[in-house]
Design a protein around this motif. Sequence first.
Motif, PDB file in Angstrom:
ATOM      1  N   ASN A  10       6.062  -4.278   8.234  1.00 35.49           N
ATOM      2  CA  ASN A  10       4.892  -4.719   8.995  1.00 35.49           C
ATOM      3  C   ASN A  10       5.054  -4.423  10.480  1.00 35.49           C
ATOM      4  O   ASN A  10       4.083  -4.080  11.142  1.00 35.49           O
ATOM      5  N   SER A  68     -12.250  -2.626  -0.726  1.00 34.55           N
ATOM      6  CA  SER A  68     -11.264  -3.707  -0.699  1.00 34.55           C
ATOM      7  C   SER A  68     -11.088  -4.296   0.701  1.00 34.55           C
ATOM      8  O   SER A  68     -10.437  -5.313   0.869  1.00 34.55           O
ATOM      9  N   LEU A  69     -11.683  -3.671   1.694  1.00 30.85           N
ATOM     10  CA  LEU A  69     -11.565  -4.138   3.075  1.00 30.85           C
ATOM     11  C   LEU A  69     -12.573  -5.256   3.321  1.00 30.85           C
ATOM     12  O   LEU A  69     -13.771  -5.094   3.083  1.00 30.85           O
ATOM     13  N   GLU A  70     -12.074  -6.395   3.772  1.00 29.50           N
ATOM     14  CA  GLU A  70     -12.921  -7.546   4.056  1.00 29.50           C
ATOM     15  C   GLU A  70     -12.836  -7.893   5.536  1.00 29.50           C
ATOM     16  O   GLU A  70     -11.906  -7.483   6.217  1.00 29.50           O
ATOM     17  N   HIS A  73      -9.583  -9.077   6.949  1.00 28.25           N
ATOM     18  CA  HIS A  73      -8.540  -8.083   7.208  1.00 28.25           C
ATOM     19  C   HIS A  73      -8.628  -7.532   8.630  1.00 28.25           C
ATOM     20  O   HIS A  73      -7.666  -6.964   9.134  1.00 28.25           O
ATOM     21  N   GLU A  75      -9.488  -9.448  11.304  1.00 29.42           N
ATOM     22  CA  GLU A  75      -9.430 -10.554  12.258  1.00 29.42           C
ATOM     23  C   GLU A  75      -8.466 -10.270  13.405  1.00 29.42           C
ATOM     24  O   GLU A  75      -8.782 -10.512  14.554  1.00 29.42           O
ATOM     25  N   SER A  79      -3.361  -9.321  10.624  1.00 30.36           N
ATOM     26  CA  SER A  79      -4.069  -9.310   9.337  1.00 30.36           C
ATOM     27  C   SER A  79      -4.344  -7.877   8.887  1.00 30.36           C
ATOM     28  O   SER A  79      -4.279  -7.572   7.697  1.00 30.36           O
ATOM     29  N   LEU A  80      -4.621  -6.983   9.821  1.00 28.81           N
ATOM     30  CA  LEU A  80      -4.818  -5.577   9.481  1.00 28.81           C
ATOM     31  C   LEU A  80      -3.509  -4.959   9.003  1.00 28.81           C
ATOM     32  O   LEU A  80      -3.487  -4.218   8.017  1.00 28.81           O
ATOM     33  N   PHE A  83      -2.868  -6.116   5.468  1.00 26.24           N
ATOM     34  CA  PHE A  83      -3.740  -5.395   4.542  1.00 26.24           C
ATOM     35  C   PHE A  83      -3.216  -3.981   4.282  1.00 26.24           C
ATOM     36  O   PHE A  83      -3.145  -3.537   3.149  1.00 26.24           O
ATOM     37  N   GLU A  86      -0.106  -3.990   2.097  1.00 25.43           N
ATOM     38  CA  GLU A  86      -0.437  -4.231   0.688  1.00 25.43           C
ATOM     39  C   GLU A  86      -1.077  -3.018   0.049  1.00 25.43           C
ATOM     40  O   GLU A  86      -0.936  -2.787  -1.145  1.00 25.43           O
ATOM     41  N   SER A  87      -1.816  -2.249   0.847  1.00 34.40           N
ATOM     42  CA  SER A  87      -2.564  -1.103   0.325  1.00 34.40           C
ATOM     43  C   SER A  87      -1.688   0.111   0.049  1.00 34.40           C
ATOM     44  O   SER A  87      -2.113   1.031  -0.639  1.00 34.40           O
TER      45      SER A  87
END
Length: 88
Positions: A10, A68-70, A73, A75, A79-80, A83, A86-87
Amino acid sequence: MNATTVETGNEQIVSVIVTALEEVLRQELTDVTVETRLFDDLNLDSTSVLALLMTLEDALDTQVDPESLEQAHLESVGSLAAFLAESR
């Protein structure tokens, strides 16, 4: 994969995000942290978010699935980064 590996991953993604933000915003960003809010603190708009996502796809050699992007994600930088981690 342990927690340290995830954190290191991360951190690398956060670094790539900051570089991409600098490119998209055309300015040096010296005080961006994982808590930095993309819209409220950096004043991103929908056009700059699209540019950011395309830059990140190139930099990370990945594809972001728009389905899948909300909003959550986007914020903050953290958070990005989560995301994107995870992707991958």
